[in-house]
Design an enzyme around this catalytic site. Structure first.
Site, PDB file in Angstrom:
ATOM      1  N   ASP A  33       0.835  -1.198   0.000  1.00 49.86           N
ATOM      2  CA  ASP A  33       0.000   0.000   0.000  1.00 49.86           C
ATOM      3  C   ASP A  33       0.877   1.259   0.000  1.00 49.86           C
ATOM      4  O   ASP A  33       1.855   1.336   0.747  1.00 49.86           O
ATOM      5  CB  ASP A  33      -0.879  -0.032   1.259  1.00 49.86           C
ATOM      6  CG  ASP A  33      -1.947   1.030   1.253  1.00 49.86           C
ATOM      7  OD1 ASP A  33      -2.824   0.975   0.378  1.00 49.86           O
ATOM      8  OD2 ASP A  33      -1.907   1.920   2.125  1.00 49.86           O
ATOM      9  N   GLU A  76      10.241 -21.261  -2.869  1.00 45.14           N
ATOM     10  CA  GLU A  76       9.414 -20.671  -3.929  1.00 45.14           C
ATOM     11  C   GLU A  76       9.381 -19.178  -3.622  1.00 45.14           C
ATOM     12  O   GLU A  76       8.675 -18.749  -2.697  1.00 45.14           O
ATOM     13  CB  GLU A  76       8.013 -21.272  -3.874  1.00 45.14           C
ATOM     14  CG  GLU A  76       6.986 -20.495  -4.631  1.00 45.14           C
ATOM     15  CD  GLU A  76       6.501 -21.178  -5.901  1.00 45.14           C
ATOM     16  OE1 GLU A  76       6.152 -20.458  -6.837  1.00 45.14           O
ATOM     17  OE2 GLU A  76       6.482 -22.415  -5.929  1.00 45.14           O
TER      18      GLU A  76
HETATM   19  C1  NOJ Z   1      -4.332   2.953  -0.940  1.00 49.48           C
HETATM   20  C2  NOJ Z   1      -5.497   2.057  -0.738  1.00 49.48           C
HETATM   21  O1  NOJ Z   1      -5.779   1.350  -1.919  1.00 49.48           O
HETATM   22  C3  NOJ Z   1      -6.633   2.945  -0.294  1.00 49.48           C
HETATM   23  O2  NOJ Z   1      -7.858   2.267  -0.301  1.00 49.48           O
HETATM   24  C4  NOJ Z   1      -6.297   3.521   1.055  1.00 49.48           C
HETATM   25  O3  NOJ Z   1      -7.303   4.442   1.431  1.00 49.48           O
HETATM   26  C5  NOJ Z   1      -4.962   4.246   1.036  1.00 49.48           C
HETATM   27  N1  NOJ Z   1      -3.957   3.533   0.329  1.00 49.48           N
HETATM   28  C6  NOJ Z   1      -4.455   4.489   2.430  1.00 49.48           C
HETATM   29  O4  NOJ Z   1      -4.044   3.286   3.015  1.00 49.48           O
END
Ligand code: NOJ
Length: 549
Positions: free
Chosen positions: A208, A261
């Site tokens: 993320d 893996e």
């Molecule tokens: C990207 C994620 O896809 C989104 O849904 C989220 O609100 C933000 N990052 C913050 O974590």
């Protein structure tokens, strides 16, 4: 003979867990629901799934506010159920990726709770970005950074004496305090988390906001010409896409490689330049990174070709496969984007679209053609749940149903992302369309008009969008030209794209040209819409053909 690693060609399905399938009938998708629908995903033909955060969370941002990285929220299931899911998926030949959220924790994470309590100058606070405010009494935020969801990126805490004290940084919601990645124990703890899930059998992580972990020393103000919200343009931004972030991913790659893996990573990095994106997938860094440029490109032939070419060139330079994506849980569904006039304006958020006339039939035609274009390109691709059903954005959710923090933080001016997160319709002719068996209402209301979009309604219809995706993936698996590799552009009239992949594969996309004659000596493998009797390819249609070189 060398074998191409699976991830260079993989088609990965994004399972947005809250909205995929609800196993216990409480209205929220969960692990048992997902597990019960794995045979469906095997039938669609995906190589892997990416599961959005299932960790314990107060859900201030739909689970992207994690309170414990090595456990599962009881609303989603248990660790035993997660293990069973991994086993079942692997038995079906499906690999499993999970989200990891390293930029920020939840404000309920024990580290943050301890940091607030421990006070100024403590080692607990050092894991986050606490600073004194500016101005008299420190009453103004430490710098001018803004939250992606709106408002300042700083929130002030009360110290133990009850007085307003330091401020902490949150690039997203206040419930998502940013970590300080210069702290060794932050790094070590995340490495433990990676290993925890890898040891359980997980095949990889989606990272993320992978481009935001490192902040410029001294946390300087953002210059006026860089105030653009999410991306890293131009390079040198104080918190997006800093060069120092790459050391971290070299380390993560070596952890992935330490398994028999090897485990893999895909970066969510919203950077504007393909050259900057390619830096994340250099040979000793991450395996793949979403190419968001593609989903932001209008349905117009010149910019599409330009995006594809630039992406291919920059990825080839570092030896990585591109990762194509048309939608995800953060952007307006492709059918609804393509239903609007294609002007080249940015159209990924609902506020960019509302008020613009929409032609849903046209949007679906284009989305189907875009799917065949995407799945014919060299590299891997991600499909967001519901894309294979041709779902539209739900643009008119009642405001009282909205949960995205964007809605409140923007002073109720931006509706946010709930419209692409409405729970999937599986069967039946009215809500909850088989999403959950129990009495609980789906956590977001589904439209009354989705009966024809359910999996059951589309499964046996040869011309349904589900059948198109299933057939495309079937051909993609069998055809030696598809997946990893390269392409050769073929001459095409203005408004059309044509390319060859060897052996014998051709993709023709009529974006906006007059009907296009297909080469005489070719056999149609798959078309996104009907061709006319003379085998002319109409506008907003794509076709895959078999053709001798
Ligand atoms: C990207 C994620 O896809 C989104 O849904 C989220 O609100 C933000 N990052 C913050 O974590």
């Amino acid at each position: 003979m060398s074998i191409t690693p699976w991830w260079r060609s993989a088609v990965v399905y994004e399972a947005y867990i809250r909205s995929f399938a609800d196993g216990n009938g409480d209205g929220l998708g969960d692990i048992p629901g997902l597990r019960s629908r794995l045979p469906y995903l095997a039938d669609v033909g995906v190589d892997a799934i990416w599961i959005t955060p299932w960790y314990p969370s107060p859900m201030a941002d739909a689970g992207y506010d994690v309170a414990d990285y090595r456990s599962i929220d009881p609303r989603f299931g248990t660790l035993a159920e997660a293990r069973a899911l991994l086993t079942d998926a692997h038995d079906l030949g499906i690999r499993v990726l999970l989200d990891i959220v390293p930029n920020h924790t939840s404000d309920q994470h024990p580290w943050f709770v301890a940091a607030v309590r421990a006070g100024r100058g403590s080692p607990e606070r050092a894991r986050y970005l606490f600073r004194e405010g500016r101005g008299r009494g420190g009453s103004r935020p430490p710098n001018n950074w803004v939250s992606v969801f709106g408002g300042s990126a700083w929130t002030r805490v009360r110290e133990r004496d009850g007085k307003p004290g330091e401020w902490y940084l949150h690039l997203f919601a206040p419930e998502q305090p940013d970590l300080d990645w210069s702290q060794p124990d932050v790094r070590t703890d995340f490495e433990t988390t990676l290993r925890f899930w890898f040891d359980l059998g997980l095949d990889g992580f989606r990272i993320d906001v992978a481009h935001s972990l490192i902040k410029a020393g001294g946390l300087p103000d953002i210059p006026a010409d860089m105030q653009d919200g999410v991306s890293g343009r131009p390079a040198g931004h104080p918190h997006w896409d800093r060069d120092e972030v790459h050391d971290l991913y070299r380390r993560w790659r070596s952890i992935g490689n330490s398994y028999d893996e090897p485990r893999i990573f895909v970066a969510e990095a919203w950077v504007d330049e393909p050259e900057r994106l390619a830096r994340y997938v250099r040979r000793d860094e991450l395996h793949t990174a979403f190419n968001f440029e593609f989903l932001q490109t209008a349905w117009l032939a010149p910019p599409l070709r330009n995006t594809i070419e630039r992406t291919l060139t920059e990825h080839a330079r570092v030896g990585a496969p591109p990762t194509w994506v048309l939608s995800n849980h953060d952007v307006v569904r492709s059918v609804s984007r393509y239903a609007r006039e294609q002007t080249g304006d940015r159209m990924i958020f609902l506020e960019n679209l509302l008020g613009k006339p929409a032609d849903a039939t046209l949007g679906l035609r284009r989305a189907r053609a875009a799917a065949l274009l995407m799945l014919a390109l060299p590299g891997g691709a991600y499909i967001y749940q519901g894309e294979e059903l041709g779902l539209q954005e739900v643009e008119d959710l009642p405001t009282e149903a909205l949960t995205d923090p964007t809605w409140e933080r923007s002073g109720r001016t931006r509706r946010g992302r709930d419209g692409c997160r409405v729970p999937l319709p599986w069967d039946g002719d009215r809500p909850p369309y088989g999403f959950g068996a129990g009495p609980g209402h789906p956590w977001l209301p589904q439209p009354d008009t989705w009966a024809e979009h359910t999996v059951a309604a589309q499964r046996d219809q040869p011309d349904s969008t589900l059948s198109l995706y299933r057939e495309a993936l079937r051909i993609r698996h069998l055809h030696p030209a598809l997946g990893d590799g390269s392409l050769r552009w073929l001459p095409a009239p203005d408004g059309a794209l044509a390319f060859a992949r060897e052996p014998r594969f051709r993709c023709y996309v009529n974006v906006s040209a007059a009907p296009l004659a297909l080469p005489v000596k070719s056999t149609v493998l798959l078309a996104s819409g009907p061709l006319d009797a003379a085998r002319m390819l109409p506008p907003d249609t794509a076709v895959w053909v078999d053709q001798a070189a």
